[in-house]
Design a protein around this motif. Structure first.
Motif, PDB file in Angstrom:
ATOM      1  N   GLU A   1     -11.570  -3.503   0.174  1.00  0.00           N
ATOM      2  CA  GLU A   1     -11.359  -3.366  -1.257  1.00  0.00           C
ATOM      3  C   GLU A   1     -12.543  -3.839  -2.098  1.00  0.00           C
TER       4      GLU A   1
ATOM      5  N   VAL B   1      -4.462   3.006   5.814  1.00  0.00           N
ATOM      6  CA  VAL B   1      -4.317   1.556   5.690  1.00  0.00           C
ATOM      7  C   VAL B   1      -2.857   1.156   5.874  1.00  0.00           C
ATOM      8  N   THR B   2      -1.955   1.893   5.229  1.00  0.00           N
ATOM      9  CA  THR B   2      -0.516   1.614   5.340  1.00  0.00           C
ATOM     10  C   THR B   2      -0.063   1.652   6.784  1.00  0.00           C
TER      11      THR B   2
ATOM     12  N   TYR C   1      -5.672   5.163   1.691  1.00  0.00           N
ATOM     13  CA  TYR C   1      -4.549   4.228   1.657  1.00  0.00           C
ATOM     14  C   TYR C   1      -3.450   4.613   2.648  1.00  0.00           C
ATOM     15  N   LYS C   2      -3.324   5.897   2.948  1.00  0.00           N
ATOM     16  CA  LYS C   2      -2.293   6.299   3.898  1.00  0.00           C
ATOM     17  C   LYS C   2      -2.601   5.764   5.292  1.00  0.00           C
TER      18      LYS C   2
ATOM     19  N   LYS D   1     -11.213   7.029  -2.608  1.00  0.00           N
ATOM     20  CA  LYS D   1     -10.678   5.695  -2.270  1.00  0.00           C
ATOM     21  C   LYS D   1      -9.188   5.773  -1.957  1.00  0.00           C
ATOM     22  N   PHE D   2      -8.480   6.528  -2.750  1.00  0.00           N
ATOM     23  CA  PHE D   2      -7.026   6.575  -2.637  1.00  0.00           C
ATOM     24  C   PHE D   2      -6.568   7.250  -1.344  1.00  0.00           C
TER      25      PHE D   2
ATOM     26  N   TYR E   1       0.830  -1.207   0.000  1.00  0.00           N
ATOM     27  CA  TYR E   1       0.000   0.000   0.000  1.00  0.00           C
ATOM     28  C   TYR E   1       0.862   1.253   0.000  1.00  0.00           C
TER      29      TYR E   1
ATOM     30  N   TYR F   1       0.685   4.075  -2.814  1.00  0.00           N
ATOM     31  CA  TYR F   1       0.406   5.465  -2.460  1.00  0.00           C
ATOM     32  C   TYR F   1       1.507   6.392  -2.945  1.00  0.00           C
TER      33      TYR F   1
ATOM     34  N   VAL G   1      -8.732  -5.901   5.007  1.00  0.00           N
ATOM     35  CA  VAL G   1      -8.316  -5.379   3.703  1.00  0.00           C
ATOM     36  C   VAL G   1      -9.215  -5.881   2.584  1.00  0.00           C
TER      37      VAL G   1
END
Length: 524
Positions: free
Chosen positions: A325, A285-286, A282-283, A278-279, A240, A244, A321
């Motif tokens: 998704e 999630v990481t 991701y920070k 959505k993007f 991820y 990103y 996850v």
């Protein structure tokens, strides 16, 4: 002669310390600059990944050792991480931990102790937000302090439940109730555990004590066999992070504030909002995947066994996850995102409001608490209000389809399922994008500007109106421009934009959106 020699040695030692400190600062500054991030961001990332060697040390040298040694190790490492990131400002957390211990000891297992804890810890956090917050993500002492605030409030509630008759408690409350009296060292070790001090996840005092006592292992009497599960979560977090890093120069919230975004066609703004919505997650999630790996490696992630006897390591999981998704519904995203914080709010806040007799009111108050816990910016209130409304609408739409014979028949046609799924995902992430706009832009003037871009049609000058009807020879060029515009673009020069740091931009150099270190760590 001896005194002169000793003085010379002392001078050299002091000089070496100064030079070493200067070298460290110079190295961090240079490395941060080369990566396009602030020094604060670099320190934060180093601290998160430092959890892995600390976990390895704990596994090999402290597992099954005396409890006080483990508490001391967790306290010392957590305080070191706090000092490395925030310097002398670590006294904020020290003060709150010490006062919380005194509240437990002096007020005992009483409602007064719970209310005092809640009011004091939340007031301290909100005061910190008031005096330190800016219009950007802040790498300040308040970032880990919001995690600590929930820990200490949960500690007070569990301690209160421990004084009740066990039969009067629910099965969940019995699981978390603290029967003994925690010592100051136990409270400090619980508060400063290096695997969760900076960004979470949340876990109970009882679960932490099981770790200290060596109970969180799939092999009784031996070190937990958790290396592979931990590396899997770390690897997924790195995937991820790479994704990103590669996309962040092209998909930024700064672009939402530019005139170029306002002048794009409506359908293109929706497409950009959908992708960005959505993007941008991701920070988070990481961050949570990497810290979950640390917790699994220590054994804190152990969650019993499945029916087939396979060990589960999801006790500290903040992300599902696959569900995140693939789910086409807003409620699915909520269920897959920031799991432990949501579980904390449900356990210690939502369910405790049962006396109100109104589920919707309890949900609304819980979301209000979450918004204030995140900060004092209006964007947080707007985001969680939109979440509340969207969930209600989504449930009503599902009930409408379920109760209508015609709609139920159409929804059950197998051939149309892929199309339904695509439509649901589009609506889902489009509305998620608009919710996250307020969350990420913080202040009302920023998120309102983005919202008004969709509501207000800009007046066109005569020249621009004339340009709307291109000559036949220009049509192919205009189509090419529209095709290029379909790709998310980085922001063009914005009025006085300073950029954003990792979690705070008020101090230090500007962090590049394309940096691998641009991972916003403020809890969601």
């Amino acid at each position: 002669m001896a005194s002169a020699a000793e003085g010379d040695v002392g001078t050299r030692t002091e000089l070496s310390g100064v030079l070493l400190s200067a070298f460290e600062e110079l190295s961090l500054n240079k490395l941060a600059t080369s990566l396009g991030a602030s020094e604060q961001a670099l320190r934060l990332i180093i601290s998160i990944f430092l959890g892995y060697p600390l976990a390895l040390f704990y596994r090999h040298y402290l597992f099954y050792k005396d409890s006080y040694l483990i508490h001391l190790f967790h306290t010392f490492t957590g305080l070191s991480i706090a000092y490395f990131n925030f310097g002398n400002q670590l006294y904020h957390s020290l003060l709150c931990v010490l006062l919380q211990f005194l509240i437990l000891r002096l007020m005992g297992r009483t409602v007064t102790a719970v209310l005092t804890t809640f009011c004091f810890q939340m007031a301290y956090l909100l005061a910190g937000y008031y005096y330190t917050a800016t219009g950007n993500y802040d790498i300040k002492w308040t970032m880990p302090h919001c995690v600590l605030t929930l820990k200490l409030i949960g500690l007070a509630v569990d301690y209160f439940d421990g004084g009740k008759d066990q039969n009067s408690l629910s099965s969940e409350q019995q699981r978390y109730a603290i029967r003994g009296v925690p010592s100051l060292l136990e409270v400090a070790g619980f508060s400063y555990f290096y695997g969760a001090f900076l960004v979470g996840p949340q876990f109970s005092m009882n679960h932490y004590m099981k770790l200290v006592q060596g109970q969180l292992t799939d092999i009784p009497g031996k070190i937990p066999n958790s290396t592979v599960p931990a590396l899997k979560r770390l690897s997924l977090g790195l995937v991820y992070l790479v994704g990103y890093t590669l996309l962040s120069p092209h998909i930024t919230e700064d672009y939402l504030l530019t005139e170029d975004y306002e002048n794009r066609p409506f359908w293109l703004r929706c497409m950009y909002m959908l992708v960005w919505g959505k993007f941008v997650l991701y920070k988070y999630v990481t961050c949570w995947l990497v810290t979950e790996g640390v917790c699994i490696l220590t054994g804190l992630g152990f969650n019993g066994f499945e029916e087939k006897g396979q060990a589960k390591w999801d006790a500290c999981a903040n992300m599902k996850v696959w569900l995140f998704e693939t789910t086409p519904r807003f409620t699915g995203t909520i269920a897959s995102f920031n799991i432990n914080t949501n579980a904390w709010v449900a356990r210690y806040f939502f369910k405790r409001l049962k006396f109100l007799g109104n589920k919707e009111l309890s949900q609304g108050l819980s979301l209000l608490f979450l918004a204030l816990w995140h900060g004092l910016h209006s964007g947080y209130l707007v985001c969680f209000q939109m979440e509340f409304l969207i969930v209600i609408v989504e449930r009503q739409a599902a009930n409408l389809i379920r109760e209508s014979p015609v709609l139920s028949t159409l929804a059950s046609i197998a051939v149309l399922q892929p199309m339904y799924y695509l439509v649901q995902q589009t609506i889902h992430w489009l509305f998620m994008g608009y919710s996250m706009t307020a969350f990420c832009l913080f202040t009302w003037d920023k998120w309102l500007k983005v919202a008004s871009a969709e509501l207000v049609q800009k007046r066109l000058s005569p020249s621009s109106q004339h340009s709307r009807a291109p000559a036949p020879g220009q049509r192919s060029r205009r189509l090419e421009d529209m095709a290029l515009a379909a790709v998310p673009l980085p922001p063009k020069s914005s009025s006085g934009a300073k950029g954003e740091t990792l979690v705070g931009g008020a101090e230090g150099p500007v962090a590049s959106q394309g940096s691998p270190l641009h991972v916003a760590l403020s809890p969601l």
